[in-house]
Design an enzyme around this catalytic site. Structure first.
Site, PDB file in Angstrom:
ATOM      1  N   LYS A 181      20.090  37.834  49.955  1.00 34.02           N
ATOM      2  CA  LYS A 181      20.634  39.008  49.237  1.00 34.02           C
ATOM      3  C   LYS A 181      20.840  38.744  47.555  1.00 34.02           C
ATOM      4  CE  LYS A 181      23.428  41.723  47.943  1.00 34.02           C
ATOM      5  NZ  LYS A 181      23.517  42.449  46.550  1.00 34.02           N
ATOM      6  N   GLU A 256      31.440  29.733  45.268  1.00 32.89           N
ATOM      7  CA  GLU A 256      31.409  29.494  44.123  1.00 32.89           C
ATOM      8  C   GLU A 256      31.741  30.592  43.244  1.00 32.89           C
ATOM      9  OE1 GLU A 256      30.996  29.118  40.409  1.00 32.89           O
ATOM     10  OE2 GLU A 256      29.048  29.297  40.668  1.00 32.89           O
ATOM     11  N   CYS A 289      29.030  30.572  34.534  1.00 31.60           N
ATOM     12  CA  CYS A 289      30.350  30.261  35.154  1.00 31.60           C
ATOM     13  C   CYS A 289      30.979  29.034  34.903  1.00 31.60           C
ATOM     14  CB  CYS A 289      29.850  30.144  36.743  1.00 31.60           C
ATOM     15  SG  CYS A 289      28.760  28.925  37.232  1.00 31.60           S
ATOM     16  N   GLU A 387      38.560  35.346  33.651  1.00 33.04           N
ATOM     17  CA  GLU A 387      37.160  35.152  33.197  1.00 33.04           C
ATOM     18  C   GLU A 387      36.755  36.303  32.747  1.00 33.04           C
ATOM     19  OE1 GLU A 387      33.531  32.755  35.251  1.00 33.04           O
ATOM     20  OE2 GLU A 387      34.292  34.514  36.364  1.00 33.04           O
TER      21      GLU A 387
END
Length: 490
Positions: A181, A256, A289, A387
């Site tokens: 997906k 992750e 990331c 973040e």
């Protein structure tokens, strides 16, 4: 767009799902918009529970045949996929740039070679996968890796094809079948990957792609009772939802989830190198990331470092990501741009100072955000703790090694860290105390696929890469055999 096809920079892309080797349309679609110029790239099939169920069913039916395929044949198919990626690398690079706004030169020079490498690496690793037999009171122990079954792979928008291949390659190498997906903001290269895999001889149903929104297609996929593994890269809130769904059947998950990584610059460091490392954190418009967005500098060199860094940032060129001279392209979506600016404006209102940047680049227009460096930020402030996922760095100072480590570890995350120092003993001491899945010393983003990858704390669950990927995507079995009791067939 006609007949469920769209053309992007001369490349034809099928906008339907791929289920069981067939292209399948949906009653609903969503519009894919390019961050390059805001143009509509196509109407993409919007899947839900029905399409997910069909894809998982196809994966379940294809699983016995693919699992029984020899390691050598599986490896040959994965190498053929890598060959196909290389043959179509220019098309894939161009489409991905239009779809997610990352630099075309980066796709050409780094991303597409890595995509092919992912398939080749796990093909070769499969052939070498082994564990030496060992004995217990004369009994032989033999370790083997059994394919687990259909795998749900959910990938993000910041590096769509590379991160898809990072998951698809080991899952297929292990003998599993896949339902992928892709992120709705950048779905196109997943569709092209299906074409590449089919041309390479991958059997129908082994790789399926369902497009759509996370709350619809993604939620149905991770909750499906026939899914045996879930690998997800994305945000913490989504991961919590996935983990809750997986817990209902104890489906193993690999998560992750990004981070808020530190870059520690000690006074003995090569300052030019340290500045280079800091500037690298603006790669992909800060949508990485692993980016070390919290710069921590030892006080004696803080002023000199800040001046040099600010000068370098001001020289970065923003513009069209297809232009070879562009250093920073657009952010992926208007919502992402607004999110980035919200963080920055709240930080400025709370007393932070923008040494460079501090807002959208109105001259470049579109979705460009100025590379930003903020100082005078508190350790417990939102801009330091959360973040941002954009071209925004914060800079803080420290006096002692202990303080540097304390600041570095003082977030909820633990994905990566970067350390700049000329003292080898200090490097050893500090890296041993940092909470991170990967630590780079006097370098950044040097990746070996044999190494484990993942994060600590809210940066993730589990490790992938090398044999760790096979451990996750397989049921690892130990067979213990007695030395006696055998009938002689001679």
């Amino acid at each position: 767009m006609t007949d469920h096809q769209t053309t992007v920079a001369g490349v034809r892309v099928d906008t339907r799902h791929s289920i069981g080797g067939r292209r399948v349309a949906s009653a609903r679609t969503f519009t894919d918009v390019s961050p390059v110029d805001g143009s509509e790239l196509g109407e993409i099939a919007r899947g839900g529970a029905a399409e997910v169920d069909a894809a998982v069913t196809a994966a379940r039916e294809a699983f016995p045949g693919w699992a029984a395929t020899s390691r050598a044949q599986r490896a040959r198919v994965l190498h053929a996929v890598a060959d196909g990626v290389e043959r179509r690398s220019e098309e894939l690079a161009v489409v991905e740039t239009w779809d997610n706004g990352a630099l075309l030169r980066s796709h050409r020079k780094g991303v597409l070679p890595r995509v092919a490498q992912n398939f080749r690496f796990f093909a070769d690793r499969l052939l070498a996968l082994d564990h030496e037999d060992f004995t217990t009171r004369g009994h032989r122990n033999h370790v083997s890796w059994d394919p687990a079954g259909p795998c749900a792979l959910i990938t993000p928008w910041n590096a769509p094809l590379m991160l898809a291949s990072w998951k698809v390659a080991p899952a297929l190498a292990a003998g599993n079948t896949v339902v992928l997906k892709p992120a709705e903001w950048s779905p196109l290269t997943a569709s092209l990957l299906v074409d590449v895999a089919a041309a390479a001889g991958l059997p129908p149903g082994v790789l399926n792609v369902v497009q759509g929104y996370g709350a619809e297609a993604g939620a149905a996929l991770v909750a499906h009772p026939d899914v045996r593994r879930i690998s997800f890269t994305g945000s913490v809130p989504t991961a919590l939802t996935i983990a809750a769904a997986a817990s209902q059947r104890l489906t193993p998950v690999s998560l992750e989830l990004g981070g808020k990584s530190p870059l520690l610059v000690f006074a003995d460091a090569d300052l030019d190198l340290a500045v280079d490392l800091a500037v690298e954190q603006y790669d992909n418009a800060g949508q990485v990331c692993l980016a070390a967005t919290r710069v921590l500098v030892e006080e004696p060199v803080a002023d000199a470092f800040t001046c040099r860094l600010a000068e370098r940032i001001r020289r970065l060129r923003q513009g069209d990501p297809r232009d070879e001279d562009t250093d920073i392209g657009p952010n992926v979506h208007q919502r992402q741009l607004a999110r980035i600016d919200g963080y920055v404006q709240r930080a400025l209102a709370a007393g932070a100072r923008a040494v460079v940047g501090g807002g959208p680049n109105t001259e470049a227009g579109g979705l460009h955000y100025r590379p930003t460096l903020l100082t005078d930020v508190a350790q417990d402030s939102e801009i330091v703790q959360e973040e941002v996922f954009g071209p925004v760095l914060t800079l803080q100072t420290f006096r002692t090694e202990a303080e540097a480590v304390a600041l570095a570890n003082d977030t909820r995350f633990g994905l990566a860290a970067v350390l700049a120092t000329a003292d080898r003993e200090r490097a050893d001491r500090v890296t041993a105390r940092l909470v991170a899945g990967t630590v780079w010393v006097n370098c950044f983003y040097v990746r070996d696929l044999r190494a484990p990858f993942g994060g600590s704390r809210l940066s993730g669950v589990g490790r992938e890469g090398g044999d760790w990927s096979f451990d996750f995507f397989c049921d690892v079995k130990n067979t213990v055999t007695a030395p006696e009791g055998w009938r002689d067939h001679g």
